[in-house]
Design a protein around this motif. Structure first.
Motif, PDB file in Angstrom:
ATOM      1  N   ASP A 192       0.862  -1.190   0.000  1.00 45.21           N
ATOM      2  CA  ASP A 192       0.000   0.000   0.000  1.00 45.21           C
ATOM      3  C   ASP A 192       0.896   1.238   0.000  1.00 45.21           C
ATOM      4  N   PHE A 193       1.575   1.446  -1.120  1.00 44.37           N
ATOM      5  CA  PHE A 193       2.635   2.449  -1.181  1.00 44.37           C
ATOM      6  C   PHE A 193       2.115   3.864  -0.949  1.00 44.37           C
ATOM      7  N   ALA A 194       2.817   4.591  -0.087  1.00 42.93           N
ATOM      8  CA  ALA A 194       2.550   5.992   0.255  1.00 42.93           C
ATOM      9  C   ALA A 194       1.245   6.158   1.033  1.00 42.93           C
ATOM     10  N   GLY A 195       0.496   5.060   1.206  1.00 43.16           N
ATOM     11  CA  GLY A 195      -0.781   5.113   1.912  1.00 43.16           C
ATOM     12  C   GLY A 195      -1.963   4.816   1.024  1.00 43.16           C
ATOM     13  N   ARG A 196      -1.721   4.642  -0.286  1.00 42.54           N
ATOM     14  CA  ARG A 196      -2.818   4.283  -1.191  1.00 42.54           C
ATOM     15  C   ARG A 196      -3.083   2.780  -1.104  1.00 42.54           C
ATOM     16  N   ALA A 197      -4.327   2.415  -0.846  1.00 45.63           N
ATOM     17  CA  ALA A 197      -4.691   1.014  -0.663  1.00 45.63           C
ATOM     18  C   ALA A 197      -4.702   0.261  -1.982  1.00 45.63           C
ATOM     19  N   VAL A 198      -4.081  -0.897  -1.986  1.00 46.59           N
ATOM     20  CA  VAL A 198      -4.143  -1.810  -3.127  1.00 46.59           C
ATOM     21  C   VAL A 198      -5.557  -2.381  -3.217  1.00 46.59           C
ATOM     22  N   ASP A 199      -6.036  -2.609  -4.426  1.00 48.05           N
ATOM     23  CA  ASP A 199      -7.321  -3.286  -4.624  1.00 48.05           C
ATOM     24  C   ASP A 199      -7.117  -4.776  -4.368  1.00 48.05           C
ATOM     25  N   LEU A 200      -7.240  -5.161  -3.101  1.00 45.70           N
ATOM     26  CA  LEU A 200      -6.970  -6.548  -2.740  1.00 45.70           C
ATOM     27  C   LEU A 200      -8.074  -7.498  -3.161  1.00 45.70           C
ATOM     28  N   GLU A 201      -9.257  -6.993  -3.419  1.00 48.49           N
ATOM     29  CA  GLU A 201     -10.313  -7.858  -3.941  1.00 48.49           C
ATOM     30  C   GLU A 201      -9.876  -8.429  -5.281  1.00 48.49           C
ATOM     31  N   ALA A 202      -9.334  -7.578  -6.144  1.00 46.03           N
ATOM     32  CA  ALA A 202      -8.850  -8.037  -7.448  1.00 46.03           C
ATOM     33  C   ALA A 202      -7.662  -8.976  -7.296  1.00 46.03           C
ATOM     34  N   PHE A 203      -6.755  -8.651  -6.386  1.00 42.82           N
ATOM     35  CA  PHE A 203      -5.594  -9.520  -6.161  1.00 42.82           C
ATOM     36  C   PHE A 203      -6.021 -10.863  -5.585  1.00 42.82           C
ATOM     37  N   ARG A 204      -7.060 -10.867  -4.746  1.00 39.64           N
ATOM     38  CA  ARG A 204      -7.532 -12.133  -4.171  1.00 39.64           C
ATOM     39  C   ARG A 204      -8.089 -13.049  -5.253  1.00 39.64           C
ATOM     40  N   GLU A 205      -8.832 -12.469  -6.188  1.00 37.31           N
ATOM     41  CA  GLU A 205      -9.366 -13.262  -7.296  1.00 37.31           C
ATOM     42  C   GLU A 205      -8.230 -13.875  -8.110  1.00 37.31           C
ATOM     43  N   LEU A 206      -7.202 -13.060  -8.365  1.00 40.58           N
ATOM     44  CA  LEU A 206      -6.046 -13.560  -9.114  1.00 40.58           C
ATOM     45  C   LEU A 206      -5.315 -14.633  -8.314  1.00 40.58           C
ATOM     46  N   ALA A 207      -5.141 -14.401  -7.022  1.00 42.94           N
ATOM     47  CA  ALA A 207      -4.446 -15.365  -6.166  1.00 42.94           C
ATOM     48  C   ALA A 207      -5.196 -16.690  -6.115  1.00 42.94           C
ATOM     49  N   ASN A 208      -6.503 -16.632  -6.015  1.00 38.49           N
ATOM     50  CA  ASN A 208      -7.304 -17.868  -5.988  1.00 38.49           C
ATOM     51  C   ASN A 208      -7.169 -18.630  -7.300  1.00 38.49           C
ATOM     52  N   GLU A 209      -7.107 -17.897  -8.399  1.00 31.88           N
ATOM     53  CA  GLU A 209      -6.984 -18.528  -9.718  1.00 31.88           C
ATOM     54  C   GLU A 209      -5.688 -19.315  -9.858  1.00 31.88           C
ATOM     55  N   PHE A 210      -4.620 -18.789  -9.224  1.00 35.99           N
ATOM     56  CA  PHE A 210      -3.301 -19.419  -9.389  1.00 35.99           C
ATOM     57  C   PHE A 210      -2.772 -20.064  -8.103  1.00 35.99           C
ATOM     58  N   GLY A 211      -3.603 -20.160  -7.078  1.00 40.21           N
ATOM     59  CA  GLY A 211      -3.206 -20.857  -5.851  1.00 40.21           C
ATOM     60  C   GLY A 211      -2.136 -20.141  -5.053  1.00 40.21           C
ATOM     61  N   LEU A 212      -2.254 -18.817  -4.917  1.00 45.85           N
ATOM     62  CA  LEU A 212      -1.253 -18.020  -4.217  1.00 45.85           C
ATOM     63  C   LEU A 212      -1.771 -17.557  -2.856  1.00 45.85           C
ATOM     64  N   TRP A 213      -0.853 -17.345  -1.925  1.00 45.79           N
ATOM     65  CA  TRP A 213      -1.185 -16.605  -0.710  1.00 45.79           C
ATOM     66  C   TRP A 213      -0.825 -15.132  -0.935  1.00 45.79           C
ATOM     67  N   ILE A 214      -1.344 -14.265  -0.049  1.00 46.74           N
ATOM     68  CA  ILE A 214      -1.083 -12.823  -0.138  1.00 46.74           C
ATOM     69  C   ILE A 214      -0.613 -12.303   1.213  1.00 46.74           C
ATOM     70  N   ILE A 215       0.514 -11.596   1.210  1.00 43.69           N
ATOM     71  CA  ILE A 215       0.928 -10.766   2.349  1.00 43.69           C
ATOM     72  C   ILE A 215       0.736  -9.320   1.927  1.00 43.69           C
ATOM     73  N   GLU A 216      -0.099  -8.590   2.630  1.00 44.96           N
ATOM     74  CA  GLU A 216      -0.317  -7.169   2.339  1.00 44.96           C
ATOM     75  C   GLU A 216       0.650  -6.342   3.190  1.00 44.96           C
ATOM     76  N   ASP A 217       1.541  -5.625   2.548  1.00 44.45           N
ATOM     77  CA  ASP A 217       2.441  -4.713   3.266  1.00 44.45           C
ATOM     78  C   ASP A 217       1.722  -3.377   3.426  1.00 44.45           C
TER      79      ASP A 217
END
Length: 403
Positions: free
Chosen positions: A133-158
């Motif tokens: 979440d660089f500079a304080g802008r939130a990443v769209d984690l909903e979109a990243f979660r969909e991508l992660a589920n598609e490819f079997g990934l875990w997510i660490i949000e910094d």
């Protein structure tokens, strides 16, 4: 007269000092009740189920990597525009860091670039992704979660830059950084220039109870004192002959080291300061947004400036970043006028350590172009209107324009 203006500064009040003194006078300097209170307070603030306080943000990242069982050779994707620890935590566990370029408008990890990496390799090649979440802008984690589920990934949000920040999901709901709804784990830092300052300190948040329990053990040498988790027999624990019926429960002194952990504990007086600072977190966040709004209005429609795109409402504004022409000239001019701006960040992939692993100039063109032009202006809640006006005026003066 304007005194030196740093890019960031902690705000310690008399109330903060009194609370820390109370902690220092108490029976516990570490491993006491103030740590759990801070964890509960912070979990409630970001709306996660669990929180684990640790010694610093880097320790938080390291423990995340350990808890997710990164193995030597495992590939993990992250952004080159971040503090080095976001990538280094993968290397601590023996994993392989793979950088993906940033979106040139948001400065965040570009999900399209991540997808390209994933689609160019067989499933299972990559284990996880660490968006920032660089500079304080939130990443769209909903979109990243969909991508992660598609490819079997875990997510660490910094989320070191973004306590209190949020994005809006596809249903229009606010999703706070670190709330655990989309990322497996999220981390925060309490370094003095961050929103909440404890000197040093960090936090991991999650909604996964198993990860939470593992993190608590890893934070303290891999040791547990939870009887429900014990693996040795009661007789062994008590030191009695095997088969003895005289011992019914584990003795009070007993504990087990079940993982190879670390001493990444935070202290009670740091936690007391953290809980005190947290009470003013929303107030500080609103002040940061007001400062950002004034910067944005002052530098709008200027040909020599570009700022991070996005809704000011959900942005946590740890930093206010501009892209400018003649960045070095502006940086030096501001320093001559006692304005100590900063550069965030030198791209990780061009640090000598990562160059030796094969990364080179040209690999991340958006990140590299951003670095050539970026500069972070002073941004902290106690920045006065007079000080901000002085910063704005000096930027305009350098470029020969009216403020």
């Amino acid at each position: 007269m304007i005194e030196a203006i740093p890019y960031g500064r902690q705000n310690i009040t008399d109330q903060d000092i009194e609370i820390v003194i109370d902690a220092l006078k108490s029976d516990y300097l570490t491993q006491g009740p103030r740590i759990e209170k801070f964890e509960n307070d912070f979990a409630a603030y970001v709306k996660s189920d669990y929180a684990v306080a640790v010694s610093n943000g880097t320790a938080a990242l390291h423990l995340c990597a350990q808890s997710l069982d990164i193995q030597p050779g495992d590939k993990v994707i992250t952004t080159p525009i971040t503090f080095a620890a976001s990538a280094n935590c993968v290397r601590y566990a023996g994993g392989e860091v793979v950088f993906a370029d940033i979106d040139p408008e948001t400065y965040l990890l570009d999900i399209k670039e991540v997808r390209k990496l994933l689609e160019s390799s067989s499933k299972g090649t990559y284990k996880g992704v660490i968006p920032v979440d660089f500079a304080g802008r939130a990443v769209d984690l909903e979109a990243f979660r969909e991508l992660a589920n598609e490819f079997g990934l875990w997510i660490i949000e910094d989320s070191c830059h973004a306590p209190g920040g949020f994005f809006q999901d596809t249903s229009g709901n606010k999703q706070h950084c670190g709330n655990g709804k989309f990322a497996d784990l999220a981390i925060f830092s309490f370094h003095p220039v961050k929103h909440i300052a404890t000197g040093e300190g960090g936090m991991i948040t999650t909604n996964d109870k198993a990860l939470y329990e593992k993190l608590r053990r890893l934070r303290t040498h891999g040791i547990t004192k939870n009887e429900e988790e014990y693996k040795n027999s009661i007789d062994f624990a008590a030191g009695t002959p095997v088969g003895s019926s005289s011992v019914k429960t584990y003795p009070n002194w007993y504990m087990e080291m079940q993982d190879l952990g670390y001493n990444y504990r935070i202290t009670d007086f740091q936690s007391a300061l953290g809980s005190s600072q947290l009470k003013r977190a929303d107030e500080g966040l609103e002040r940061r947004k007001a400062i950002a709004k004034k910067y944005k209005e002052s530098f709008s429609n200027k040909s020599f400036l570009k700022s991070q795109s996005g809704d000011i409402n959900g942005h946590a504004y740890h930093l206010y970043v501009l892209e400018v022409a003649n960045r070095l000239g502006l940086y030096n001019f501001l320093r001559e006028n006692q304005i100590y701006s900063q550069i965030h960040y030198i791209p990780c992939h061009l640090m000598p350590y990562y160059r030796e692993l094969g990364w080179k100039e040209g690999d991340m063109p958006n990140a590299e172009n951003y670095y050539r032009n970026c500069i972070s202006l002073p941004m902290y809640p106690t920045l006065t209107e007079e000080e901000q006006n002085f910063v704005i005026q000096k930027v305009h003066t350098f470029y020969g324009e009216e403020a």
